[in-house]
Design a protein around this motif. Structure first.
Motif, mmCIF file in Angstrom:
data_model
loop_
_atom_site.group_PDB
_atom_site.id
_atom_site.type_symbol
_atom_site.label_atom_id
_atom_site.label_comp_id
_atom_site.label_asym_id
_atom_site.label_seq_id
_atom_site.Cartn_x
_atom_site.Cartn_y
_atom_site.Cartn_z
ATOM 1 N N GLN A 1 0.868 -1.091 0.237
ATOM 2 C CA GLN A 1 0.193 -0.515 -0.080
ATOM 3 C C GLN A 1 0.913 1.575 0.611
ATOM 4 N N VAL A 2 2.083 1.170 1.046
ATOM 5 C CA VAL A 2 2.669 2.128 1.026
ATOM 6 C C VAL A 2 3.875 2.557 -0.247
ATOM 7 N N PHE A 3 3.928 1.106 -0.893
ATOM 8 C CA PHE A 3 4.605 1.637 -1.992
ATOM 9 C C PHE A 3 4.134 1.719 -3.375
ATOM 10 N N VAL A 4 2.775 1.883 -3.805
ATOM 11 C CA VAL A 4 2.207 2.540 -4.138
ATOM 12 C C VAL A 4 1.508 3.038 -4.628
ATOM 13 N N PHE A 5 1.580 3.451 -2.964
ATOM 14 C CA PHE A 5 0.866 5.133 -2.432
ATOM 15 C C PHE A 5 1.882 5.972 -2.861
ATOM 16 N N ALA A 6 3.234 6.042 -3.255
ATOM 17 C CA ALA A 6 4.797 6.790 -3.180
ATOM 18 C C ALA A 6 4.892 6.763 -4.149
ATOM 19 N N MET A 7 4.766 5.537 -5.191
ATOM 20 C CA MET A 7 4.840 5.612 -6.390
ATOM 21 C C MET A 7 4.141 7.068 -7.182
ATOM 22 N N THR A 8 2.664 6.663 -6.492
ATOM 23 C CA THR A 8 1.644 7.265 -7.823
ATOM 24 C C THR A 8 2.076 8.910 -7.283
ATOM 25 N N LEU A 9 2.227 9.323 -6.537
ATOM 26 C CA LEU A 9 2.472 10.670 -5.350
ATOM 27 C C LEU A 9 3.476 11.498 -6.690
ATOM 28 N N GLY A 10 4.961 10.254 -6.605
ATOM 29 C CA GLY A 10 5.955 10.746 -7.188
ATOM 30 C C GLY A 10 5.515 10.594 -8.915
ATOM 31 N N ILE A 11 5.034 9.712 -9.962
ATOM 32 C CA ILE A 11 4.561 10.250 -11.085
ATOM 33 C C ILE A 11 3.574 10.914 -11.155
ATOM 34 N N VAL A 12 2.096 10.618 -10.663
ATOM 35 C CA VAL A 12 1.922 12.755 -10.366
ATOM 36 C C VAL A 12 2.468 13.487 -10.368
ATOM 37 N N SER A 13 3.437 13.735 -9.195
ATOM 38 C CA SER A 13 4.263 15.281 -9.460
ATOM 39 C C SER A 13 4.959 15.458 -10.827
ATOM 40 N N MET A 14 5.973 14.354 -11.270
ATOM 41 C CA MET A 14 6.292 14.087 -12.299
ATOM 42 C C MET A 14 5.508 14.501 -13.980
ATOM 43 N N LEU A 15 4.469 14.360 -14.035
ATOM 44 C CA LEU A 15 3.859 14.656 -15.304
ATOM 45 C C LEU A 15 3.286 16.213 -14.910
ATOM 46 N N VAL A 16 2.873 16.919 -13.015
ATOM 47 C CA VAL A 16 2.013 18.150 -12.618
ATOM 48 C C VAL A 16 3.653 19.036 -13.196
ATOM 49 N N LEU A 17 4.972 18.464 -13.078
ATOM 50 C CA LEU A 17 6.295 19.670 -13.557
ATOM 51 C C LEU A 17 6.887 19.629 -15.190
ATOM 52 N N VAL A 18 6.659 17.993 -15.564
ATOM 53 C CA VAL A 18 6.681 18.449 -16.750
ATOM 54 C C VAL A 18 5.534 19.101 -18.311
ATOM 55 N N PHE A 19 4.340 18.412 -17.925
ATOM 56 C CA PHE A 19 3.650 19.179 -18.319
ATOM 57 C C PHE A 19 2.958 20.672 -18.537
ATOM 58 N N LEU A 20 3.057 20.980 -17.294
ATOM 59 C CA LEU A 20 2.075 22.140 -16.290
ATOM 60 C C LEU A 20 2.996 23.427 -15.820
ATOM 61 N N VAL A 21 4.613 22.800 -15.710
ATOM 62 C CA VAL A 21 5.917 24.090 -14.941
ATOM 63 C C VAL A 21 7.124 24.088 -16.288
ATOM 64 N N ASN A 22 7.564 22.972 -15.754
ATOM 65 C CA ASN A 22 8.658 23.192 -17.308
ATOM 66 C C ASN A 22 9.976 21.873 -17.116
ATOM 67 N N MET A 23 10.578 21.428 -17.851
ATOM 68 C CA MET A 23 10.924 20.571 -18.023
ATOM 69 C C MET A 23 12.397 20.551 -16.296
ATOM 70 N N LEU A 24 12.909 21.836 -16.618
ATOM 71 C CA LEU A 24 14.161 21.933 -15.691
ATOM 72 C C LEU A 24 13.799 21.393 -14.345
ATOM 73 N N THR A 25 12.881 22.288 -14.103
ATOM 74 C CA THR A 25 12.288 21.682 -12.462
ATOM 75 C C THR A 25 12.048 20.691 -12.199
ATOM 76 N N ALA A 26 11.207 19.928 -13.334
ATOM 77 C CA ALA A 26 10.813 18.500 -12.844
ATOM 78 C C ALA A 26 12.354 17.605 -12.817
ATOM 79 N N VAL A 27 13.061 18.168 -13.869
ATOM 80 C CA VAL A 27 14.661 16.717 -13.345
ATOM 81 C C VAL A 27 15.570 16.959 -12.595
#
Length: 305
Positions: free
Chosen positions: A91-117
């Motif tokens: 449960q914790v692994f799935v939760f942590a991975m979901t948060l991490g993936i969503v954070s990257m999607l938000v930063l890549v597509f809605l902010v900028n690539m430098l911040t995402a990296v």
């Protein structure tokens, strides 16, 4: 605790709140290539803050997952959802991975690539390099691993400008040097916990007295580093006044730590260090927006990227 409360606990809300606070301050301290102040757009502010918060929460959840063995042993962490069996590792692994993936999607597509990296490397630095390796490998774990935790103001800056400036690196440097005396004060107070869990924190491997001297040395270094924004033209006299006063308070705690009046003094220093960082950044912010933008400093650093 409700199931939502358990998942919320995984995100280490108080720690993440301080990280996000520093990131937001970084957003409002940003300047463009010509050194002019930049007011964040609502888009950068909202999605930049969201992405950084999600990434920080993901790293915190991974920390729970990796540290579940020692969390069960230490009094400070024995109440955590994974340590008590309220949540499973999956449960914790799935939760942590979901948060991490969503954070990257938000930063890549809605902010900028430098911040995402940069955010991705910070997440990996804390969740994997520090928690999974350094924490158990060396008493200098918090010094080396502190680099990941020092990134938020830099991430906030890049979320607004899309570029990396030396001024943003100064903010990172301040938190990087602040982290050891901040955390070692807690480690001294919890030295029996860390010893029982066989975590090689500095007071466990080298003793409390040795750690107290290291706190003093790093505090002196911190007082010097916090003057850089003034001497490089990033800030003015308002910030300088605040940095000197706050630094004097931190130095008093560090000197008093060499012969503390009681066992609780280490926690008093730990609590002061949190207030110190928040107020220091508040002085930076006040100075940034109250000084005359037409008055140019004698020396100013140019952007890196």
């Amino acid at each position: 605790m409700s199931i939502l409360g358990q998942y919320y606990e995984l995100t280490k809300p108080r720690v993440v709140a301080l990280l996000v606070f520093c990131a937001v301050i970084g957003m409002f301290l940003a300047v463009d290539a010509s050194g002019q102040r930049v007011l964040p757009t609502w888009h950068a502010a909202v999605f930049g803050t969201l992405g950084i918060w999600l990434a920080s929460a993901s790293a915190a959840a991974f920390n729970h997952l990796i540290d579940q063995r020692i969390d069960k042993i230490m009094a400070r962490t024995s109440h955590r959802p994974l340590a008590t069996g309220q949540l499973t590792s999956m449960q914790v692994f799935v939760f942590a991975m979901t948060l991490g993936i969503v954070s990257m999607l938000v930063l890549v597509f809605l902010v900028n690539m430098l911040t995402a990296v940069l955010t991705f490397f910070s997440l990996i630095g804390y969740a994997v390099i520090y928690t999974a390796y350094l924490k158990r490998a060396t008493p200098q774990n918090i010094v080396i691993g502190g680099l990941a935790g020092a990134a938020p103001p830099m991430l906030g800056w890049t979320a607004v400008t899309g570029s990396l400036h030396p001024y943003a690196l100064q903010l990172l440097l301040i938190i990087f040097v602040w982290t050891p005396p901040h955390f070692w004060a807690l480690a001294i107070f919890r030295v029996d916990d860390y010893s029982r869990a066989q975590v090689p924190m500095l007071p466990v491997t080298h003793g409390v007295v040795y750690t107290r001297w290291h706190i003093l040395f790093y505090t002196i270094l911190l007082c010097v580093v916090t003057l850089l924004p003034f001497f490089t033209g990033m800030s003015g006299l308002i910030y300088l006044f605040g940095a000197v006063i706050l630094g004097a308070g931190f130095l008093w705690y560090a000197i008093r730590m060499l012969n503390p009046p009681d066992e609780l003094f280490a926690m008093k220093m730990f609590n002061y260090s949190i207030v110190y960082l928040m107020v220091l950044f508040a002085f930076l912010l006040a100075d940034h927006w109250l000084i005359d933008p037409m008055v140019q400093p004698a020396f100013r650093l140019d952007p890196v990227v």
